[in-house]
Design a protein around this motif. Structure first.
Motif, mmCIF file in Angstrom:
data_model
loop_
_atom_site.group_PDB
_atom_site.id
_atom_site.type_symbol
_atom_site.label_atom_id
_atom_site.label_comp_id
_atom_site.label_asym_id
_atom_site.label_seq_id
_atom_site.Cartn_x
_atom_site.Cartn_y
_atom_site.Cartn_z
ATOM 1 N N GLN A 15 41.467 -10.552 5.846
ATOM 2 C CA GLN A 15 42.403 -9.977 5.916
ATOM 3 C C GLN A 15 42.011 -8.438 7.061
ATOM 4 O OE1 GLN A 15 41.987 -10.882 2.674
ATOM 5 N NE2 GLN A 15 43.261 -12.611 3.387
ATOM 6 N N ASN A 16 40.756 -8.461 7.522
ATOM 7 C CA ASN A 16 40.145 -7.370 8.355
ATOM 8 C C ASN A 16 40.292 -6.093 7.448
ATOM 9 O OD1 ASN A 16 40.218 -8.747 10.840
ATOM 10 N ND2 ASN A 16 42.197 -9.146 10.729
ATOM 11 N N VAL A 17 40.071 -6.291 6.406
ATOM 12 C CA VAL A 17 39.810 -5.189 5.402
ATOM 13 C C VAL A 17 38.213 -4.891 5.332
ATOM 14 C CG1 VAL A 17 39.721 -4.002 3.130
ATOM 15 C CG2 VAL A 17 41.840 -5.367 4.007
ATOM 16 N N PHE A 18 37.749 -3.768 5.741
ATOM 17 C CA PHE A 18 36.261 -3.438 5.866
ATOM 18 C C PHE A 18 35.633 -3.354 4.649
ATOM 19 C CE2 PHE A 18 37.633 -2.433 9.956
ATOM 20 C CZ PHE A 18 36.479 -2.825 10.979
ATOM 21 N N LYS A 19 34.616 -4.150 4.210
ATOM 22 C CA LYS A 19 33.850 -3.805 3.076
ATOM 23 C C LYS A 19 32.995 -2.367 3.246
ATOM 24 C CE LYS A 19 33.085 -8.673 2.604
ATOM 25 N NZ LYS A 19 32.356 -10.040 2.469
ATOM 26 N N ASN A 20 32.464 -1.902 2.118
ATOM 27 C CA ASN A 20 31.866 -0.487 2.117
ATOM 28 C C ASN A 20 30.520 -0.547 2.788
ATOM 29 O OD1 ASN A 20 34.201 0.664 0.998
ATOM 30 N ND2 ASN A 20 33.431 0.303 -1.124
ATOM 31 N N ASN A 21 29.759 -1.541 2.772
ATOM 32 C CA ASN A 21 28.542 -1.701 3.012
ATOM 33 C C ASN A 21 28.403 -1.735 4.832
ATOM 34 O OD1 ASN A 21 29.273 -4.198 2.644
ATOM 35 N ND2 ASN A 21 27.382 -5.130 2.786
ATOM 36 N N PHE A 22 27.203 -1.279 5.190
ATOM 37 C CA PHE A 22 26.696 -1.365 6.692
ATOM 38 C C PHE A 22 25.427 -1.601 6.781
ATOM 39 C CE2 PHE A 22 27.167 3.147 5.652
ATOM 40 C CZ PHE A 22 25.927 3.341 6.002
ATOM 41 N N GLN A 23 25.071 -1.841 7.976
ATOM 42 C CA GLN A 23 23.497 -2.019 8.208
ATOM 43 C C GLN A 23 23.237 -1.656 9.901
ATOM 44 O OE1 GLN A 23 22.508 -6.103 7.372
ATOM 45 N NE2 GLN A 23 21.032 -6.161 9.071
ATOM 46 N N LYS A 24 21.939 -1.193 9.636
ATOM 47 C CA LYS A 24 21.569 -0.616 11.085
ATOM 48 C C LYS A 24 21.030 -1.831 11.895
ATOM 49 C CE LYS A 24 18.384 2.637 10.965
ATOM 50 N NZ LYS A 24 17.144 3.265 10.892
ATOM 51 N N LEU A 25 21.262 -1.749 13.245
ATOM 52 C CA LEU A 25 20.787 -2.946 13.940
ATOM 53 C C LEU A 25 19.890 -2.340 14.863
ATOM 54 C CD1 LEU A 25 24.468 -4.209 15.511
ATOM 55 C CD2 LEU A 25 22.785 -5.362 13.847
ATOM 56 N N PRO A 26 18.461 -2.379 14.607
ATOM 57 C CA PRO A 26 17.432 -1.809 14.910
ATOM 58 C C PRO A 26 17.219 -2.023 16.213
ATOM 59 C CG PRO A 26 16.737 -3.027 12.925
ATOM 60 C CD PRO A 26 18.073 -3.686 13.563
ATOM 61 N N THR A 27 17.409 -3.250 16.742
ATOM 62 C CA THR A 27 17.159 -3.623 18.351
ATOM 63 C C THR A 27 18.057 -2.694 19.194
ATOM 64 O OG1 THR A 27 18.659 -5.541 18.319
ATOM 65 C CG2 THR A 27 16.248 -5.807 18.119
ATOM 66 N N GLN A 28 19.134 -2.434 18.746
ATOM 67 C CA GLN A 28 20.017 -1.357 19.502
ATOM 68 C C GLN A 28 19.972 0.005 19.134
ATOM 69 O OE1 GLN A 28 22.958 -4.147 18.912
ATOM 70 N NE2 GLN A 28 23.375 -4.557 20.913
ATOM 71 N N THR A 29 18.988 0.267 18.412
ATOM 72 C CA THR A 29 18.979 2.022 17.750
ATOM 73 C C THR A 29 17.774 2.391 18.343
ATOM 74 O OG1 THR A 29 20.320 1.211 15.978
ATOM 75 C CG2 THR A 29 18.764 3.140 15.728
ATOM 76 N N ASN A 30 17.691 3.476 18.952
ATOM 77 C CA ASN A 30 16.297 3.925 19.299
ATOM 78 C C ASN A 30 15.937 5.389 18.876
ATOM 79 O OD1 ASN A 30 17.934 6.066 20.701
ATOM 80 N ND2 ASN A 30 17.436 5.216 22.973
ATOM 81 N N SER A 31 17.175 5.752 17.836
ATOM 82 C CA SER A 31 16.954 7.141 17.262
ATOM 83 C C SER A 31 17.348 6.793 15.940
ATOM 84 C CB SER A 31 17.892 8.140 18.082
ATOM 85 O OG SER A 31 17.997 9.261 17.276
ATOM 86 N N ASP A 32 16.464 7.017 14.931
ATOM 87 C CA ASP A 32 16.776 6.692 13.466
ATOM 88 C C ASP A 32 17.564 8.167 12.895
ATOM 89 O OD1 ASP A 32 15.937 4.439 13.129
ATOM 90 O OD2 ASP A 32 13.928 5.176 12.559
#
Length: 206
Positions: A63-80
């Motif tokens: 139903q396009n309702v967001f879940k509460n969790n999320f995740q970092k995508l390391p390959t596109q993240t250059n700054s933690d």
């Protein structure tokens, strides 16, 4: 911004999720560099500030309702550092109410009454605790300060609950009472009870 990322005709939950992030992060000079829906259930964002990037992956249900969790995508993240900064900013924000009848469009959720906060700081504590416990699609739309009770109207996807939080002279909360015939979302009602129980268990000084 919605048009720029092809979201003008996207489901409202997805638009609201995007607007919430765009609105709060642009105040901190953080831009949405990219947005993508991968498959049916995955939403990806890349955020950018100067040369720093941070990429997030979120999930939605059918139903396009967001879940509460999320995740970092390391390959596109250059700054933690930027990633953690964004997490903290979004944790501390109030939901954004999108007024689709108005060209301006965006209203932040109303601020808690400063005079009430000064007189009864424990009521602001309740407001903060409830606000942080709600998901992006769960919004406090009204608060009535009644005698020894706070009456909250909370909405979720067009459904709503009106709930009274009772308290005593010492500022300790007691019963949580949904108003009969004014609560058509049992899941939201149960969630609010859980939030308040956690407030009591945590032994907050109020």
């Amino acid at each position: 911004e919605l048009e720029k990322f092809g979201l003008a005709d996207a489901p409202l939950n997805i638009q609201d999720h995007f607007i919430h992030r765009w609105y709060h992060l642009q105040k901190q000079n953080i831009d949405i560099e990219a947005w993508q829906k991968a498959g049916d259930y995955e939403i990806r964002y890349i955020f950018k500030r100067e040369g720093q990037t941070a990429a997030f992956k979120y999930w939605v249900n059918g139903q396009n309702v967001f879940k509460n969790n999320f995740q970092k995508l390391p390959t596109q993240t250059n700054s933690d550092e930027l990633f953690e900064t964004i997490v903290k900013i979004l944790e501390d924000t109030t939901p954004v109410i999108v007024n689709r009848n108005n060209a301006g469009g965006i209203l932040t959720q109303f601020e808690f009454d400063a005079a009430i906060e000064e007189e009864k700081p424990f009521l602001k504590n309740l407001f903060d605790h409830v606000s942080k416990g709600l998901s992006d699609d769960e919004i406090i739309t009204k608060i009535q300060h009644l005698e020894y009770r706070e009456r909250y109207t909370i909405e979720k996807n067009g459904r709503s609950c009106v709930i009274d939080f009772e308290y005593d002279n010492s500022g300790f909360f007691g019963r949580v009472l949904p108003l009969e015939k004014k609560c058509d979302c049992p899941k939201l009602q149960a969630k609010i009870r859980s939030i308040v129980n956690n407030l009591k268990k945590a032994d907050h000084v109020i």
